[in-house]
Each structure stands twice: as C-alpha cells, then as structure tokens.
Design a protein around this motif. Structure first.
Motif: not given
Length: 477
Positions: A360-365, A367-377, A441-450
């Motif tokens: 779930s970490y790439p999806f947490i990225a 988020l923004s602001g207070f929500t991002l800090h709360l969830v990642i903490t 921009n990869a079609s399978f597991l792009p970016g930090t998903h990998l």
C-alpha cells in the motif's frame, strides 16, 4: 540431549565453584538474588548503543553521498548510498563468528568492552568523512571490530532466570527496534546543523565543514557512558579452575567430563533447530534492512520520482513517533498477545500481516499534507513493531537450541548470517529504488510499486519458512 540436561541439572543447581563468575550468576539466580530490572536495563543500554550507529545514517546518507560528488545523476545517489550501508554488514559478517568464539573462550564482558571501544572510535571517524571511500572503509571497520550484538543476545539468556529469558530477548529485540528509530531521528534532527539551527551553529564553523558529525558524536558520547557502565557488568561465562575441580567427588567429575566431551563434539552447523531459525532470521533481516534503506531514500526523493519529498526533520518526526509506539506496544500489548497466541504463532500472524501493508506504500504517496504524515506514521509504527515480534521468537528458539559453552559461537553464526543477508540489503534497495525511479511509466509495476513488490517477495518467503517442516524447535525429553 534433553535427558542429559535433566541428569546435569541437579549438579548445576547445587554445586558451584569458587572464583567462577558464571557460578556466581547461577547462584544468584537460584537464590533469587538477581535483579531482573537491573539486567534488563543493561541489555537495553548495550543493544541501543550497538544498534544506533547502524541506523543513524539513513536520513542523511543520501545528502552525504551527494556532497561527495561521486554520483553522476541524482537517480544514482541511492546506489552509492547502498554501498556505504552495506560496508558495515560486510565487515560484521566476516568477523561475527570469530567474536563469538572469543566470547566463549575469554568471556562475554571483555568482548563487549572491546566492541564498545571500537564503536566509539570508528563511529566518530565516520562523521568526519570527506570522501566516498573513506566512508565505506570506516563503516567496514565499524562493523568488523564490533562483535557485541550477538554476544549481547547470548548474555540476555544467561544473566536471567529461565522464566525471564523471553522478557530479556524481548527487551533485546525492542531495544534493537527502537534504536532503529532513534538512530534515524538523531540523524534527521542533528545532521546539517548549520542549515537547521543557524542561531546556534555558525556558518564557517567546524559543524559547517563536517555537517554530519554531530549525530555521530552524540551516539559516540552515549557509547562512552555505556562503556563506563560496562565496568560493573557481571560475567556469565563459567571459568573453572583445576584446583576447584579436584574438590569434586570422582564420580561427579567423571560424569561432567563425559558430558562436556559430548557437548564439544556437537557440530552447530548440523543443529537443525538452530540453523533453521538462523536462516529464517536472515531472510527477515534482509527485508528489514532493505525496507529501512528504501524508506528513508524513498521519503526524501522528489514527488516527480514517486517519493514523499520529506526533509530529514520530517523523517525524524515519523520515526520518533514510531519508536514511542514500539515502546508502548512492548510494555502493554506484547505480553497479553504472546500469552494468548504463543510466541511462534504470534510471529507467524505478524509476519503475514506485513504483506498487504507494504504494497500500500505507493498509494500512500498519493496523499498529501496532514493525512500523508498521519498515515505514513501509523504504517511506520506497525512496520517497526512486527519485526520485534518475529525477532523475539527466533532469538528464543536459537538460544534454547544450544548449551552455554557454544552459545557465543551460535550467536556469532546468527550475526554472520544476518550480516551477510543485510550486506546486500542496502545496496539492493538503493539499486532497485534507482531503477524503479527510471521506469515511472512502465505498464507493469511502475515506479515504486516495483520496490515494495520485491520487498513483499522476500517477506512472503520468510513467512513460508516459519512453518514446518522447515522451522524446527529443540525437543526436550
């Protein structure tokens, strides 16, 4: 083996040698003269002292490598940072068994003292590094000359009565986990002090020339205080004199000699309850150190590369709160959960629960602001508590699988295996993160998903290995 232990137990409980530190400790345990709190505090301080230098570099190593000017592009910084992190584990992996053997022969206390001295020297020197290769060399020596961590693990089971051994190892693993949080917090808050606290640290001062010295110095100062406290550390290794042995009756002496002969012939590498738990621990160690490296590098990476664009202060905030959560968990939640589920079952459940969280970490990225800090903490706190559960379980299995006269060597094998697995972790994490940031921009597991998918593959392997027939327990008859 279990039958031998039962036959030997009355001798250990009722016959003690004069001038033997191990016998003094055993006598104190039998008479309930030992103070569990005092010993738990010693274990806590020693583990914290030994672990802090490992983790304090995570928040600033990205910037330190950037300042070295060795990376050609920003995406390459992660790879070089991984090499610096791996150097420590390579050094420790090459020497842990040797330090374990030294501790079995000469004692736990003196091995810990030497390791603490080397930690003070080379951790301080690391803060003064001005080149990439100087940093790699210093970290290698820091890992190679400090063999204390495995010895502390053995010490945790020897200094406490059997009913408190699980508590001692839980203290060890929780101190390890909290140090992995406090270390990055110190690194995050204290690195580059001239930029963060210009009213205290002036431009052009010593701390401006060496912007990463302050966190290393603070940790070394703490280690110096622990070194002084180690002077009164009880020795647990048995050292029996020949003159003392002559006072025994002939039959008891003959039986003990036979028992020791059988023990010395035991090959630790053929002890499957020991080796299976060590291998599983190695797999989880690889995931732990890779996650720690990836998390810090990912958090400070720019938004356009899939990172969180955190500052070192932001990382320090997240990890400090996570450390407090681990402390509260170990005090209030772990004991009832362990009692309800059992040590091994709780570790299995905890290990499996990490998998959906990591992905779930790439999806947490997003988020923004207070929500991002709360969830990642919250996510960071969970990712800190669960490894402490797993480690406590595996440490207990490892130390119960061997007798005392081989426990130092056994824990040396544990540290070597862990170090070998962890040696590849930072380099692997840095390279995979750099690679992932080049395929956004990869079609399978792009970016930090990998990155987090690969971490989950390692985690899933560890979960499968925690079940029979792979993971074995020592059977007591």
């Amino acid at each position: 083996m279990g039958g031998d232990n039962q036959n030997k137990e009355p001798l250990l409980k009722n016959r003690y040698y004069k001038n033997c530190p191990g016998c003094d400790v055993d006598r104190a345990k039998q008479l309930n003269q030992a103070s569990p709190f005092k010993h738990l505090l010693n274990i806590w301080m020693l583990t914290m002292c030994t672990t802090l230098p490992i983790s304090c570099i995570f928040p600033f190593i990205y910037f330190m490598v950037r300042d070295f000017g060795i990376a050609e592009t920003e995406a390459d910084i992660g790879s070089y940072a991984g090499y610096v992190g791996s150097a420590f584990m390579v050094g420790r992996g090459l020497t842990s068994v040797i330090w374990g053997i030294v501790a079995d022969r000469y004692g736990r206390k003196y091995t810990i003292l030497f390791g603490t001295i080397s930690l003070i020297v080379f951790n301080t020197l690391f803060g003064l590094c001005t080149s990439f290769w100087m940093a790699v060399t210093t970290r290698f020596l820091l890992g190679g000359l400090n063999g204390s961590l495995g010895i502390i693990m053995a010490y945790s089971t020897e200094i406490l009565p059997e009913e408190h051994q699980a508590k001692g190892l839980a203290t060890y693993s929780s101190a390890w986990g909290i140090a992995l949080v406090i270390g990055p917090a110190l690194g995050g808050y204290l690195a580059q002090p001239v930029e963060k606290y210009p009213h205290i640290f002036l431009k052009g001062s010593f701390f401006d020339k060496f912007p990463y010295f302050l966190p290393c110095f603070v940790i070394s100062a703490f280690a110096l205080a622990v070194l002084v406290a180690c002077i009164w550390l009880p020795e647990t290794l048995h050292k029996h004199n020949v003159s003392d042995e002559s006072n025994k009756d002939a039959e008891a002496l003959e039986n003990e000699i036979k028992e020791k002969t059988v023990q010395k012939d035991e090959n630790l590498l053929l002890n499957w309850p020991l080796m299976s738990s060590i291998i599983v621990y190695g797999v989880f160690s690889l995931r732990d150190i890779t996650y720690a490296e990836v998390f810090s590098l990912w958090a400070v990476s720019p938004l356009e590369l899939g990172g969180l664009n955190f500052t070192t202060d932001d990382i320090g905030d997240v990890l400090s709160i996570s450390g407090l959560a681990l402390l509260l968990y170990q005090i209030f939640l772990y004991p009832p959960l362990e009692k309800a589920c059992g040590t091994i079952n709780l570790a299995r459940i905890a290990a499996a629960s990490i998998i959906p969280l990591l992905q779930s970490y790439p999806f947490i990225a997003m988020l923004s602001g207070f929500t991002l800090h709360l969830v990642i903490t919250i996510a960071s706190a969970i990712m800190l508590c669960i490894p402490a559960i797993i480690d406590t379980c595996l440490f207990l299995l490892q130390n119960r699988a061997v007798e005392q006269h081989q426990r130092g060597a056994a824990n040396g094998i544990t540290m070597t295996t862990m170090s070998l697995f962890k040696a590849g972790g930072p380099a692997l994490g840095g390279m995979v993160l750099s690679w992932s940031q080049k395929r956004l921009n990869a079609s399978f597991l792009p970016g930090t998903h990998l990155v987090f998918f690969i971490l989950n593959l390692v985690q899933a392997l560890g979960v499968l290995m925690m079940f029979k027939p792979f993971l074995a327990e020592r059977k007591e008859q």
